[in-house]
Scaffold this motif. Structure first.
Motif, PDB file in Angstrom:
ATOM      1  N   PHE A  13     -78.582 -23.910 -80.259  1.00 42.05           N
ATOM      2  CA  PHE A  13     -78.147 -22.572 -80.143  1.00 42.05           C
ATOM      3  C   PHE A  13     -79.308 -21.821 -79.003  1.00 42.05           C
ATOM      4  O   PHE A  13     -78.659 -21.091 -77.922  1.00 42.05           O
ATOM      5  CB  PHE A  13     -78.060 -21.874 -81.336  1.00 42.05           C
ATOM      6  N   LEU A  14     -80.170 -22.027 -79.095  1.00 38.62           N
ATOM      7  CA  LEU A  14     -81.333 -21.337 -78.101  1.00 38.62           C
ATOM      8  C   LEU A  14     -81.282 -21.732 -76.738  1.00 38.62           C
ATOM      9  O   LEU A  14     -81.463 -20.862 -75.774  1.00 38.62           O
ATOM     10  CB  LEU A  14     -82.621 -21.559 -78.930  1.00 38.62           C
ATOM     11  N   SER A  15     -80.991 -23.032 -76.594  1.00 39.29           N
ATOM     12  CA  SER A  15     -80.739 -23.662 -75.354  1.00 39.29           C
ATOM     13  C   SER A  15     -79.511 -23.617 -74.528  1.00 39.29           C
ATOM     14  O   SER A  15     -79.246 -23.732 -73.470  1.00 39.29           O
ATOM     15  CB  SER A  15     -81.038 -25.065 -75.469  1.00 39.29           C
ATOM     16  N   THR A  16     -78.519 -22.996 -75.176  1.00 42.12           N
ATOM     17  CA  THR A  16     -77.046 -22.735 -74.846  1.00 42.12           C
ATOM     18  C   THR A  16     -77.361 -21.539 -74.148  1.00 42.12           C
ATOM     19  O   THR A  16     -77.415 -20.248 -74.749  1.00 42.12           O
ATOM     20  CB  THR A  16     -76.109 -22.582 -76.129  1.00 42.12           C
ATOM     21  N   PRO A  17     -76.755 -21.419 -72.611  1.00 41.71           N
ATOM     22  CA  PRO A  17     -76.815 -20.282 -71.913  1.00 41.71           C
ATOM     23  C   PRO A  17     -75.777 -18.917 -72.755  1.00 41.71           C
ATOM     24  O   PRO A  17     -74.594 -19.778 -73.119  1.00 41.71           O
ATOM     25  CB  PRO A  17     -76.412 -20.549 -70.593  1.00 41.71           C
ATOM     26  N   PRO A  18     -76.113 -17.759 -72.531  1.00 46.62           N
ATOM     27  CA  PRO A  18     -74.752 -16.871 -72.983  1.00 46.62           C
ATOM     28  C   PRO A  18     -73.540 -17.146 -72.358  1.00 46.62           C
ATOM     29  O   PRO A  18     -73.661 -17.212 -71.149  1.00 46.62           O
ATOM     30  CB  PRO A  18     -75.604 -15.578 -73.112  1.00 46.62           C
TER      31      PRO A  18
END
Length: 228
Positions: A219-224
């Motif tokens: 989740f943290l590494s997924t770009p918004p």
């Protein structure tokens, strides 16, 4: 990620391991943990201690608003008495399950549960954390396990504590509790639409914890998304 304090919710049926998993995920991240089920169990214990009619919805909700509760690492205190072991007894858990559909009780506990959202983050476990209490949680987990596997785990826990356990009785009780939780009209046990389902039937606790930490890292590494 939004500017709010991040939340990971872990919902699931009884004895799915969500409490232990939530504690370990929170520990790994250095976050606060909310065992929402403990609040319902504490209410059930207070109802038993004070001789309140469980069917009296207003009286039960009133008790919940006045609970003198303290949570410490590995400890739960009610009115100055250590009750961590007592609230895990089967009769207390069964009463908590019967009280849970009470809408007045759920409303009384909602604010208390949301107050646990503190920096740097919160891991909240329960049955409606991702659907009702923290619908804006960054990561939602729905932790499941085969009902027999869950009954065997519970039997093992009880035996380790020196408490006799009948597997078939536990299995029947667990199925009844599952039915109550999933079929109740108020905040039923159901996976949030955006939840990740994790089946722990054949996983160790460490493997289950790691799978959730991996999802958080992803989740943290997924770009918004654009516009979010």
């Amino acid at each position: 990620m939004s500017g709010t304090i991040p939340v990971i919710t872990i919902d699931g049926p009884t004895a799915s391991g969500k409490g232990t998993v939530a504690q370990r995920v929170a520990s790994a991240l250095g976050w606060t943990v909310l065992d929402s089920g403990a609040l319902y169990r504490l209410t059930a214990l207070a109802v038993l201690q004070q001789g309140i009619d469980p069917a009296d919805e207003a009286a039960v909700a009133d008790i919940a608003t006045r609970l003198d509760v303290q949570f410490r690492p590995g400890e739960v205190w009610l009115s100055g008495e250590s009750v961590a072991e007592v609230i895990r007894q089967e009769h207390v858990g069964n009463l908590a399950s019967r009280l849970a559909p009470n809408p007045k009780l759920r409303a009384a506990l909602l604010g208390r549960q949301r107050a646990f959202r503190q920096a740097p983050g919160l891991v909240a476990d329960g049955r409606d954390m991702g659907t009702i209490v923290f619908p804006d949680a960054e990561l939602k987990i729905f932790l499941i396990a085969d009902v027999r596997a869950r009954a065997e785990r519970r039997a093992k826990q009880l035996i380790e504590k020196g408490i006799s356990a009948n597997l078939e009785d536990l299995l029947a009780d667990m199925r009844a509790r599952d039915a109550r939780d999933t079929e109740r009209s108020v905040a039923p046990l159901v996976a949030a639409k955006d939840a990740h389902v994790v089946d722990s039937s054949t996983l160790t606790i460490d493997q289950t914890v790691q799978s959730i930490l991996d999802l958080w890292s992803r989740f943290l590494s997924t770009p918004p998304k654009a516009g979010v």
